[in-house]
Enzyme design. Structure first.
Site, mmCIF file in Angstrom:
data_model
loop_
_atom_site.group_PDB
_atom_site.id
_atom_site.type_symbol
_atom_site.label_atom_id
_atom_site.label_comp_id
_atom_site.label_asym_id
_atom_site.label_seq_id
_atom_site.Cartn_x
_atom_site.Cartn_y
_atom_site.Cartn_z
ATOM 1 N N HIS A 165 34.112 40.304 44.154
ATOM 2 C CA HIS A 165 34.181 39.149 43.260
ATOM 3 C C HIS A 165 33.130 39.276 42.151
ATOM 4 O O HIS A 165 32.042 39.831 42.384
ATOM 5 C CB HIS A 165 33.965 37.846 44.031
ATOM 6 C CG HIS A 165 35.016 37.584 45.062
ATOM 7 N ND1 HIS A 165 35.024 38.212 46.301
ATOM 8 C CD2 HIS A 165 36.118 36.775 45.049
ATOM 9 C CE1 HIS A 165 36.081 37.800 46.999
ATOM 10 N NE2 HIS A 165 36.753 36.926 46.272
ATOM 11 N N ASP A 222 37.815 39.569 41.909
ATOM 12 C CA ASP A 222 38.483 38.275 41.771
ATOM 13 C C ASP A 222 37.524 37.226 41.204
ATOM 14 O O ASP A 222 36.293 37.372 41.264
ATOM 15 C CB ASP A 222 38.964 37.765 43.139
ATOM 16 C CG ASP A 222 40.188 38.510 43.652
ATOM 17 O OD1 ASP A 222 40.558 39.541 43.061
ATOM 18 O OD2 ASP A 222 40.771 38.056 44.654
#
Length: 304
Positions: A270, A112
């Site tokens: 991430h 993400d």
């Protein structure tokens, strides 16, 4: 003897006449070619001074040059256009609903909040080395700043999914329509970058799709997303790289703990600019999943 002298004079006169005739012919030839040259020059000048005709010639030259210059790019875009442009069918909906029901061990590596110049290229290098295709839930505002990384992710076989535009909770969750608007804005950015009609039909709610301060708005947004052929997915395993884990060892331990004995794991990590530990821990995470017998998947296997 006199007769002989007259004969010589006659011959000399004839020769002189021949010479004169040859010279006259040569002069005429020169004059003719000179006139042709002037005529041609005038025609050329006329063309150069004719703005309409000259403009058309320039247009043709420019068009031809543009065709030459754009041929490699056109070919490249055509190759992208012909692959992985998604439709969200009933089969895709069913696959999303039943994604955790597979009997074989499957691992979906997801990232993400990217892309970022400092971390995303390193992750992509390692995934390419291992021949693993992941899923990137990209932010629109970071995609705008890093279009070359979106292109690279796509061209190396990774699934480009949608994480909204801003990641500002008060903005994206101001109302259900705002969620859809952020999705659409990021979708359009991705399309413009790739130069095709790519549509992943897959969204991840910032902070997850359940509960919290904006829980009611998220529930309404889910209905709105579904009405627009957009799926959403959370995760069931994570490294906690954005939730307090401060060392590579802690990230790896969190993966092991949350993967547990699950057959299907969707792992949250991430690739934003401050997540260098995520990259550094990735080889150990991948090796662990391989040792546990997982096959690596991305959402091209799901969204049909």
């Amino acid at each position: 003897m006199l007769y002989g002298m007259k004969e010589v004079d006659i011959k000399q006169k004839i020769n002189k006449k021949k010479v004169i005739i040859i010279l006259v012919i040569a002069i005429l030839v020169v004059i003719i070619f000179a006139k042709l040259g002037v005529s041609t020059a005038k025609k050329i000048k006329k063309i150069d001074n004719n703005p309409i005709q000259n403009s058309e010639i320039n247009k043709e030259n420019k068009i031809e040059q543009n065709i030459i210059n754009t041929k490699p790019k056109t070919k490249h875009i055509a190759q992208i256009n012909s692959t992985r442009v998604q439709n969200y069918t009933d089969l895709g909906r069913e696959n999303i609903i039943n994604i955790y029901n597979a009997q074989e061990k499957q691992a979906y590596i997801t990232f993400d909040d990217g892309p970022s110049k400092s971390v995303t290229p390193l992750i992509l290098d390692y995934l390419k080395q291992e021949n693993i295709q992941a899923t990137f839930f990209v932010l629109g505002n970071r995609a705008e700043k890093n279009p070359e990384l979106i292109k690279r992710e796509y061209e190396e076989g990774h699934f480009i999914a949608n994480h909204g535009y801003s990641h500002v909770y008060g903005q994206i969750y101001s109302n259900p329509q705002a969620v859809l608007e952020e999705y659409n804005k990021t979708r359009d950015i991705i399309k413009n970058i790739l130069g095709n009609n790519y549509e992943g039909h897959l969204f991840r709610f910032p902070g997850g799709s359940k509960g919290g301060k904006y829980g009611a708005i998220k529930e309404e947004a889910k209905v709105l997303l579904d009405q627009n052929d957009i799926a959403y997915i959370d995760w069931n395993a994570l490294s906690e790289d954005s939730a307090g884990a401060k060392t590579k060892e802690a990230l790896i331990e969190n993966i092991k703990k949350t993967v547990g004995n699950k057959n299907v794991v969707i792992i949250l990590m991430h690739d934003s600019a401050d997540k260098i530990l995520t990259y550094e821990s990735l080889p150990d995470i991948i090796n662990y999943l391989k040792e546990q017998g997982y096959t690596f998947k991305n959402f091209y296997d799901v969204i049909k």
